[in-house]
Enzyme design. Structure first.
Site, PDB file in Angstrom:
ATOM      1  N   GLU A 178       1.627  -3.227   4.575  1.00  0.00           N
ATOM      2  CA  GLU A 178       0.467  -2.766   3.793  1.00  0.00           C
ATOM      3  C   GLU A 178      -0.388  -3.961   3.369  1.00  0.00           C
ATOM      4  OE1 GLU A 178      -1.436  -0.625   2.754  1.00  0.00           O
ATOM      5  OE2 GLU A 178      -0.517   1.349   2.638  1.00  0.00           O
ATOM      6  N   ASN A 214      -4.788   5.477  -2.538  1.00  0.00           N
ATOM      7  CA  ASN A 214      -5.101   4.824  -1.275  1.00  0.00           C
ATOM      8  C   ASN A 214      -6.600   4.841  -1.030  1.00  0.00           C
ATOM      9  OD1 ASN A 214      -3.067   3.591   0.418  1.00  0.00           O
ATOM     10  ND2 ASN A 214      -2.025   5.567   0.439  1.00  0.00           N
ATOM     11  N   ASP A 261      -4.599   7.307   4.457  1.00  0.00           N
ATOM     12  CA  ASP A 261      -3.989   6.090   3.915  1.00  0.00           C
ATOM     13  C   ASP A 261      -5.107   5.084   3.626  1.00  0.00           C
ATOM     14  OD1 ASP A 261      -2.109   3.762   3.535  1.00  0.00           O
ATOM     15  OD2 ASP A 261      -0.656   5.245   4.208  1.00  0.00           O
TER      16      ASP A 261
END
Length: 292
Positions: A18, A148, A199
């Site tokens: 991430e 997100n 996301d």
């Protein structure tokens, strides 16, 4: 849907890759394995990745100056010395809640940082989205499950964010000088209409939002008003976040994860957790340094 020009940039397979961030001055890409408590550093000139062990979970990074970075961690915002790797707490965030961790974050064009928190077990409504600027921290949106897609229009007049659990992306008008919302959020993308969850996202210089679809194995392009443009097929199903890279921001790096995949599923998804590069002519842009 097309996958032309997509390849593996780094073969390190993150459990939960991430928070990719690119430093144009150093021509270096950084990202995190949140669950593995690692920060990965990849100078694009050499292609040789370095893995830095961290004492806490960290999920995102903002540039400060040539000597410091700001890490978004499970205990708060920590300054990292780029030479020694030493961490110094700058701003605690939810330290009284050990079941929480950080997630998505990005710097507004004015230098303000938006950052999200969530439960380590993704508890319903446990998280929030915060604004941090010049030493001040404010909670903008409470009761977020998985924050997100924090990103901004090039002029800073629009902010975007999503809750992956409800699979909806919102836009909100912002004060370009402070990066603070000036109106109520507007539902912009109803993510349940397409496979996968919303996301991480990034906005290019033309205002197009590029979104990684967790479980959908693709990058989707959307207009700022929520009109679907196109998709790019990706080699891993659980892609997590894109960022523009290269001296002219014309390429895109995308992180991914193998968290939650069974042995059989991971065997079928052999590139899960790796970081990819899209060798396309994007009209990208870079995030500015955060203003402390």
């Amino acid at each position: 849907m097309s996958s032309t020009g997509v390849s593996v940039l780094c073969g390190i397979a993150c459990e939960l890759g991430e928070g990719p961030a690119y430093d144009p001055a150093a021509d270096t890409l950084f990202w995190f394995d949140i669950l593995g408590r690692k920060m990965i550093e990849l100078p694009l000139a050499t292609g040789e990745a370095l893995q830095h062990d961290l004492p806490v979970m960290a999920s995102a990074l903002a540039m400060v100056d040539h000597a410091r970075q700001l890490l978004v961690t499970e205990t708060g915002l920590q300054l990292r010395d780029r030479n020694t790797g030493d961490l110094t707490m700058l701003q605690e965030v939810e330290t009284d809640r050990p079941n929480m961790r950080s997630n998505d974050a990005r710097v507004h064009p004015c230098g303000a940082l938006w950052l999200g928190t969530m439960g380590k077990a993704a508890e319903e409504g446990a998280g929030a989205i915060y604004w941090f600027y010049k030493g001040e921290l404010r909670c903008l949106y409470p009761r977020i499950t998985i924050p997100n897609s924090i990103c901004f229009s090039p002029d800073g007049a629009i902010a975007f964010f999503a809750d992956t659990r409800e699979n909806r992306l919102y836009r909100v008008a912002c004060d370009p000088e402070l990066g603070l919302p000036v109106d109520d959020p507007i539902l912009t993308i109803e993510g349940n209409e397409m496979a996968g969850g919303i996301d991480g996202s990034v906005v290019d210089a033309e205002g197009t939002l590029w979104n990684a679809r967790w479980g959908g194995g693709r990058i989707d392009a959307w207009s700022s008003s929520g009109e679907f443009i196109r998709s790019i097929d990706m080699p891993a199903s659980q892609v997590t976040c894109p960022v523009f890279i290269g001296h002219d921001a014309s390429r895109m790096a995308v992180t991914s994860a193998h968290a939650g995949l069974s042995g059989q599923a991971r065997e079928a998804d052999s590139d899960a957790g790796r970081t990819f590069v899209l060798e396309r002519s994007f009209n990208g842009r870079f995030d500015p340094p955060v203003v402390l």
